[in-house]
Design an enzyme around this catalytic site. Structure first.
Site, mmCIF file in Angstrom:
data_model
loop_
_atom_site.group_PDB
_atom_site.id
_atom_site.type_symbol
_atom_site.label_atom_id
_atom_site.label_comp_id
_atom_site.label_asym_id
_atom_site.label_seq_id
_atom_site.Cartn_x
_atom_site.Cartn_y
_atom_site.Cartn_z
ATOM 1 N N ASP A 1 34.953 18.636 -3.816
ATOM 2 C CA ASP A 1 34.699 17.938 -5.077
ATOM 3 C C ASP A 1 33.385 18.345 -5.728
ATOM 4 O OD1 ASP A 1 33.120 16.767 -3.164
ATOM 5 O OD2 ASP A 1 33.576 14.698 -3.710
ATOM 6 N N GLU B 1 23.181 17.088 8.189
ATOM 7 C CA GLU B 1 22.443 18.301 7.824
ATOM 8 C C GLU B 1 21.196 18.460 8.685
ATOM 9 O OE1 GLU B 1 24.146 16.438 3.964
ATOM 10 O OE2 GLU B 1 23.143 15.760 5.789
#
Length: 360
Positions: A186, A269
């Site tokens: 997206d 992350e």
């Protein structure tokens, strides 16, 4: 410590919306060594044994690039470029097929790219495989479900099993050249991004637009060197960056065979970059010293799959409705039911008519 910080943020949402600009800073000598305690915490969170709870299935793949031209040049002219392994975690929803289609038409313009699409589903979706195959981009389609233990969690680690499956696929194929990039389905990507990251030596970084309160997340650069990070939610993260804000050299990653990603929402992350031994001086700022936004964290509002009340006797070959609703069902958009949903209305000249009027 990280757990306490995250809980504190949850208990006091104002911490996440402070008007003060927060920059995570590091020693200017480039040192950001990971302590023994950090490494132990990373090991506990990464817990590679969890991978056994969610077996990955190879649904389909092709290493053949059938595109004749890319960016108005014959495919062969790009042959000397390094390969970008573009990893897209995805999951079944109404918007899945249109978002993958939109992303595909961006990737069609990118030479020397292998698209790894990892679907958070227990079984292969034949429709997705057909869709991916038709674009002519080299691809791998994996079914990589989230481990069952997280299904009832208040905050689910979405996309982690998918990305871990992709990394495992790279290891199984002994791929140690090229560049790894995690690209959600997206997001919005500028084509310049791909030419920027292709020569990554260790880890390249760049700003991502539309992130949280600041509308931006990315490195702070001084004299060509990354000195810290601008992100509205630091929460103890050594590397407060968005998943779309970095790329990793696979030759460098190969030096860290235990590299992985945690099932820890908000810290995926950070712990991944810790697991590859990243230090501040290794980071290569891209996008004109991080002054350009080449990727945007756009998001589509998800809707529940719907049902249309439509008698199955009319889903034969007398009209297009049978094939149309089969496709919609395969895509996870909607389905036809004899008893559920809003009644299907067929109109002509502004007036609704029963299906029998057209298909008797």
């Amino acid at each position: 410590m990280l757990e306490k910080l995250l809980q504190r943020a949850k208990d006091n949402p104002s911490l996440l919306s402070s008007p003060l600009t927060t920059i995570a800073t590091y020693p200017t000598n480039g040192s950001s060594s990971v302590s023994a305690r950090d490494m132990q915490n990373s090991s506990n969170v990464l817990d590679n044994k969890l991978a056994n709870e969610s077996p990955t299935t190879l649904c389909g793949e092709s290493f053949n690039d059938t595109r004749l031209y890319i960016q108005d040049r014959p495919r062969q002219e790009w042959a000397n470029l390094s390969t970008i392994y573009f990893v897209t975690p995805t999951y079944p929803r109404r918007e899945q097929v249109p978002e993958l289609t939109r992303l595909a038409y961006t990737l069609l313009h990118v030479p020397r790219l292998h698209w790894i699409v990892a679907n958070d589903h227990n079984a292969c979706n034949p429709y997705l495989d057909t869709l991916l195959n038709r674009f002519g981009i080299p691809y791998t389609h994996l079914a990589s479900p989230m481990p069952q233990r997280f299904h009832k969690a208040e905050s689910k680690p979405r996309g982690v099993a998918n990305r871990r499956a992709a990394m495992q696929w790279l290891r199984q194929h002994n791929i140690t050249t090229g560049v790894l990039y995690f690209g959600d389905d997206d997001n919005t990507y500028d084509l310049k991004l791909f030419s920027e990251i292709r020569d990554t030596k260790h880890v390249s970084m760049f700003p991502v637009g539309l992130i949280a309160n600041y509308g931006i997340s990315g490195p702070v650069v001084c004299k060509g060197k990354v000195i810290g990070f601008l992100d509205s939610w630091v929460a103890g993260r050594r590397w407060p960056v968005d998943m779309a804000g970095f790329a990793v050299s696979l030759s460098y990653m190969a030096e860290h065979p235990n590299a992985s990603m945690p099932y820890k929402p908000g810290y995926e992350e950070d712990y991944f970059l810790r697991s590859i031994g990243l230090t501040l001086d290794m980071i290569e700022p891209k996008g004109s010293n991080c002054t350009e936004i080449l990727v945007w964290h756009t998001q589509t509002k998800n809707h529940e799959r719907t049902m249309v009340k439509l008698n199955h006797e009319y889903l034969d070959d007398r009209s297009n409705l049978g094939a149309l609703f089969k496709a919609l069902s395969d895509m996870g958009v909607s389905g036809a039911s004899d008893s559920e949903g809003q009644k299907a209305i067929i109109s002509k000249n502004g007036k609704s008519k029963p299906l029998g009027y057209f298909l008797s």
